[in-house]
Design an enzyme around this catalytic site. Sequence first.
Site, PDB file in Angstrom:
ATOM      1  CE  LYS A 208      -3.751   2.042   2.680  1.00 27.45           C
ATOM      2  NZ  LYS A 208      -4.513   1.638   4.013  1.00 27.45           N
ATOM      3  CD  GLU A 214       9.659  -5.900   7.120  1.00 29.55           C
ATOM      4  OE1 GLU A 214       9.214  -4.751   6.396  1.00 29.55           O
ATOM      5  OE2 GLU A 214       9.158  -6.191   8.123  1.00 29.55           O
ATOM      6  N   GLY A 268      -4.700  -2.372   5.500  1.00 26.36           N
ATOM      7  CA  GLY A 268      -3.898  -3.555   5.021  1.00 26.36           C
ATOM      8  C   GLY A 268      -4.459  -4.850   5.335  1.00 26.36           C
ATOM      9  NE  ARG A 269      -6.134  -4.805  11.340  1.00 27.09           N
ATOM     10  CZ  ARG A 269      -5.380  -3.410  11.528  1.00 27.09           C
ATOM     11  NH1 ARG A 269      -4.025  -3.238  10.985  1.00 27.09           N
ATOM     12  NH2 ARG A 269      -5.919  -2.423  12.320  1.00 27.09           N
ATOM     13  CD  GLU A 354      -1.055  -4.794  11.867  1.00 29.40           C
ATOM     14  OE1 GLU A 354      -0.311  -5.440  11.732  1.00 29.40           O
ATOM     15  OE2 GLU A 354      -1.830  -4.576  10.745  1.00 29.40           O
ATOM     16  CG  HIS A 385      -2.517 -36.776  17.083  1.00 27.05           C
ATOM     17  ND1 HIS A 385      -2.688 -38.019  17.580  1.00 27.05           N
ATOM     18  CD2 HIS A 385      -3.902 -36.854  16.154  1.00 27.05           C
ATOM     19  CE1 HIS A 385      -3.756 -38.517  17.071  1.00 27.05           C
ATOM     20  NE2 HIS A 385      -4.318 -37.748  16.229  1.00 27.05           N
ATOM     21  CE  LYS A 512       5.923  -1.160  10.064  1.00 26.63           C
ATOM     22  NZ  LYS A 512       5.009  -0.530   9.228  1.00 26.63           N
TER      23      LYS A 512
HETATM   24  O1  LIG Z   1       1.402  -2.837   2.280  1.00 33.32           O
HETATM   25  P1  LIG Z   1       2.270  -2.099   3.059  1.00 33.32           P
HETATM   26  O2  LIG Z   1       2.143  -0.670   3.131  1.00 33.32           O
HETATM   27  O3  LIG Z   1       3.543  -2.625   2.645  1.00 33.32           O
HETATM   28  O4  LIG Z   1       2.118  -2.475   4.439  1.00 33.32           O
HETATM   29  C1  LIG Z   1       2.156  -4.029   4.980  1.00 33.32           C
HETATM   30  C2  LIG Z   1       1.761  -4.247   6.420  1.00 33.32           C
HETATM   31  O5  LIG Z   1       2.247  -3.285   7.219  1.00 33.32           O
HETATM   32  C3  LIG Z   1       1.624  -2.774   8.288  1.00 33.32           C
HETATM   33  O6  LIG Z   1       1.251  -1.587   8.135  1.00 33.32           O
HETATM   34  C4  LIG Z   1       2.207  -3.091   9.788  1.00 33.32           C
HETATM   35  O7  LIG Z   1       2.386  -4.365   9.882  1.00 33.32           O
HETATM   36  C5  LIG Z   1       0.290  -3.647   8.095  1.00 33.32           C
HETATM   37  O8  LIG Z   1      -0.875  -3.200   8.470  1.00 33.32           O
HETATM   38  C6  LIG Z   1       0.375  -3.830   6.631  1.00 33.32           C
HETATM   39  O9  LIG Z   1      -0.610  -4.723   6.183  1.00 33.32           O
END
Ligand SMILES: O=P(O)(O)OC[C@H]1O[C@](O)(CO)[C@@H](O)[C@@H]1O
Length: 522
Positions: A208, A214, A268-269, A354, A385, A512
């Site tokens: 987003k 990452e 995002g989620r 979250e 199990h 972060k």
């Molecule tokens: O889509 P982006 O901006 O890379 O963010 C990834 C994720 O990082 C967060 O902002 C924090 O973990 C989430 O809410 C989101 O899903």
Amino acid sequence: MALKNINPTKTQAWEKLTNHFNDNKDISIKDLCKDTNRKDDFSLELGDLSVDFSKNRITEETLSLLVELAKEVDLKDAIEKQFSGEVINATEGREVLHTALRSNSDEAVLVNGKNIKPQIQTALRKIRSFSNKVISGKWKGYTGKSITDVVNIGIGGSDLGPDMVVESLQYYKNQLTTHFVSNVDGDHVSEIIKKLNPETTLFVIVSKTFTTQETITNAETLKNWFLKSATIFDIPKHFVAVSTNLEAVDSFGIDKANVFPMWNWVGGRFSLWSAVGLSISLSVGFDNYRALLDGAEEMDLHFRNTEFENNIPVILALLSIWYNNFYNAETEAVLPYTQYLKKLPDYLQQAIMESNGKGVDRNGDKIDYQTGTIVWGSTGTNMQHAFMQLVHQGTKLIPADFIGYKESLHGLTDHHKKLMANFYGQIEALAFGKTKEEVHLELKFSGDKDKIAQLLPFKVFEGNRPSNAILFDKLTPKSLGKLIALYEHKIYTQGIIWNIYSYDQFGVELGKELAKKLLNKH
Ligand SMILES: O=P(O)(O)OC[C@H]1O[C@](O)(CO)[C@@H](O)[C@@H]1O
């Protein structure tokens, strides 16, 4: 208009619930279930879905007091505000409109005075046309070969949702192989690279913000690996992006035509229903993707229009509050009885924790009651199990959602019969346990009196452990959409009652920032 700001523990319903809890502490699910109508009275249905919540420590009175609580905090108003596009994510100044993404209705939803429905339709058409081209083999890589592999590069909501859905809908998958890279740990991307051919791989960068460390690190690594065999002019054939940050996407080198939109009014989620779900559509085809959205919409309409007494997400949310806030149960287990849903618990951990892992209320004041539950789980029968010993006989109260399907996808009826016998067996064992007398009777046949006395306490199951049976006819894209939306609405309902903001996530920021600082130091 902002969401109301009501401390749940100061409501009349809360006081009544506290008294009711104190008066009924010794309530027994076994005794309650002696009522032959109980299953009917404590079950709800929505098309191919039935939810049996009869094996809970509740009476009609508990339920009506919980519903009273939902009414007293004006949940109805909050639901309407969400669906109609009010800025309910106040700390980020945003609307929360994942429900608009799956809506088939003509009802306009306004953001800044503009109806967002047409842009959603345009994005869906773009997803459809692109998916069709890739799946049919018409979309060619830089050496003229069709695409064989799709790599989704994203993290959190830009990874967990699509990954979980692609895994869950494996049965409906086409010939494309889909991979997910999320961790900044280079081992993750390295292992995936081993499986790829640059000539036939499509990279979908999902972010987003397009600033997530990452995702950008993994995307750069994959681009550099790709450029060992290809040139920058080949990038448009192999890299597409889903983002709101068009500038950053452009400077990464992605063709404008290959950018799929994301919007600030989708968290995002909760974003797998947007172009973030592109790898789902690529993996199972657009029609199945649309069916997923339709299933979610069915749950949306139910949630929005059904009185709380018969509203499945509301009832599940209230039950969870009952255990979390009155019984002090800290965790909840999600136990799907299908291997296909093995990633559901991971997905729900982000969606739930979250969202509702918050310690200040909508007023900004520190909260002195419990909020977000800890969610965990795994698939049946494997987990029987593994961790179920603790759930059956441990010292903690762990309410559980059992998710099952009446029909098996592969028609292996022998397997399915055994699977579902375990599904119901576990629910029964948790609820009813095994008394001293029953154990005694069982051991009596072994004849050895000393042994009986010695073993008795270890073989007793106290029971009285609550669970819900969430049962669908069959695992389909539509029923999966319905299940995910059910949990989404449960999350919001709980957030409203706990008087917190469910749609921000400031708690992930500090770590972060510190990581960034540390990185710059070295
Ligand atoms: O889509 P982006 O901006 O890379 O963010 C990834 C994720 O990082 C967060 O902002 C924090 O973990 C989430 O809410 C989101 O899903």
